[in-house]
Write an enzyme that holds these catalytic residues in place. Structure first.
Site: not given
Ligand code: FE2
Length: 416
Positions: A58, A60, A153, A211, A214, A310
């Site tokens: 995971h 970005h 997102q 996701h 979170e 992440d």
């Molecule tokens: Fe993430």
């Protein structure tokens, strides 16, 4: 003809035994003590530990290496990070994203990672992050396996065009479909977004990585919806719930019931301890929650859970070295995985279990006939590798040496 012979290694699954590993045509062809093979290249490992490569499940890459642009996140909070990324996003170009993504992948690979799943923000009309990462996937394919998740997102239903953009991203070639149900405008939108993700995944034959929950809100309960969809559609192993930090805040009566449903669903989990320890619990005074999912309990119940970074030096996380041994070490501490089996499990969470999450387990591992992707470490065993943040001495990808690192030398200058 053997193209590469590794002498005197110790397999992570049997560190007491010294073996040689023969590689030909990109595959592991033999593993045995004292191999006698004609070859052009021999590396004497001198007892180094041999492991399958690390799996970053995971990350970005589209925002990696942008920390401090246009300013530093002084509060270290999610919300300041979102604000900063909103500004930095305006100046994204294909070259900008590609160049940072490649630099980050080289940082990861030099520390033993050869399989990576990256999310790409698909909430902008330009689709620059996705297009850039799909180009990078192609550019690096000879030495690293990159999966790209189409990640809405800002939510799928927060803007009338977002659902369309997500489907376009899938058509462009994303490997997996993402979502962010807890960030949709309403609970109903969140549930609907999960149905949409599963429909698209079925229609286009893609993996799923959402996701999910979170947030510290103990009422954020989209994980049960993901599990229910996976159970009904019999696709659990192709589905990943990332973060699920609210699971750490659920009351136990609900959490125990949910665990039974998760075992039926057989979905994968990814925890990101570095970032979630810093972002979650921000509205708490004291006691302050750790803001992580139930890592130990998911592992104890036989569910597949892997670990990710992440963020690498981005608006949400100023740090990030690309070392998955650092991530595993943080999981050991934050999730109290200090028993010997638990420590070993944390190593598995950055190797084998990550391969399960990415659905690449068939071509992964140290066995004759497998693609020759492996790393060698200065460590006695998996636990020592985490303890010492062991130096990754050699990274072998597709049967050839990709990176080597010298052993650090300590030289005492006084007689003690
Ligand atoms: Fe993430």
């Amino acid at each position: 003809m053997v193209s590469l012979l590794l002498r005197h290694g110790r397999l992570i699954t049997d560190p007491q035994t010294s073996v040689d590993i023969a590689i030909a045509d990109g595959l592991i062809t033999e593993i045995a003590p004292d191999l006698n093979a004609a070859t052009d290249q021999i590396i004497d490992l001198e007892g180094q530990l041999v492991s399958p490569p690390f799996v970053e499940s995971h990350i970005h890459l589209d925002s990696a290496l942008t920390a401090g642009q246009p300013r530093w996140n002084q509060s270290g909070t999610l919300f300041e990070g979102i604000e900063l990324w909103g500004e930095r996003k305006q100046s994204l170009t294909l070259e900008d994203v590609q160049q940072r993504a490649i630099a980050t992948l080289k940082m990861l690979a030099s520390q033993g990672t050869l399989f990576v799943r990256s999310h790409a923000d698909v909430s902008e009309p330009s689709q620059i992050p996705l297009k850039a990462l799909l180009a990078v996937r192609e550019e690096v394919k000879d030495w690293l396996t990159l999966q790209v998740v189409a990640f809405p997102q800002d939510g799928i239903y927060s803007h009338p065009d977002n659902a369309q953009r997500l489907e376009e991203a899938v058509k462009l070639g994303a490997d997996a479909i993402g979502g962010i149900p807890h960030y949709e405008l309403t609970r109903e939108d969140g549930v609907q977004s999960i149905h949409k993700i599963f429909d698209l995944a079925e229609q286009y034959d893609r993996l799923i990585d959402i996701h999910c929950d979170e947030i510290d809100d103990d009422q954020s309960r989209f994980l049960e919806v993901v599990a229910a969809e996976a159970t009904r559609r019999h696709c659990g192993p192709r589905v990943t719930a990332s973060h699920t930090t609210a699971f750490g805040s659920y009351n136990n009566a609900y959490a125990f019931k949910l665990m039974g449903f998760l075992k039926r669903a057989k979905i994968n989990f990814v925890a990101n301890p570095l970032i979630n320890l810093t972002l979650q619990g921000r509205t708490d005074t004291y006691p302050k929650r750790r803001g992580l999912t139930r890592v130990k309990e998911l592992w104890q119940n036989g569910l597949n859970l892997s670990l990710g970074s992440d963020c690498i030096q981005d608006p949400w996380y100023n740090l990030g070295s690309g070392s998955l041994l650092e991530v595993a070490s943080m999981a050991v501490h934050a999730c109290q995985m200090m028993g010997r089996d638990e420590l070993t499990a944390c190593y598995n969470m950055i190797t084998r279990f990550g391969a399960n999450t990415l659905n690449v387990a068939d071509g992964y591992g140290l066995a004759v006939g497998q693609p020759a992707n492996l790393i060698t470490l200065d460590a006695d065993d998996a636990i020592a590798a985490i303890r010492d943040r062991a130096t990754i001495r050699h990274v072998i990808s597709r049967g050839t040496l990709l990176v080597s690192t010298s052993k650090p030398e300590i030289s005492w200058q006084r007689k003690i």
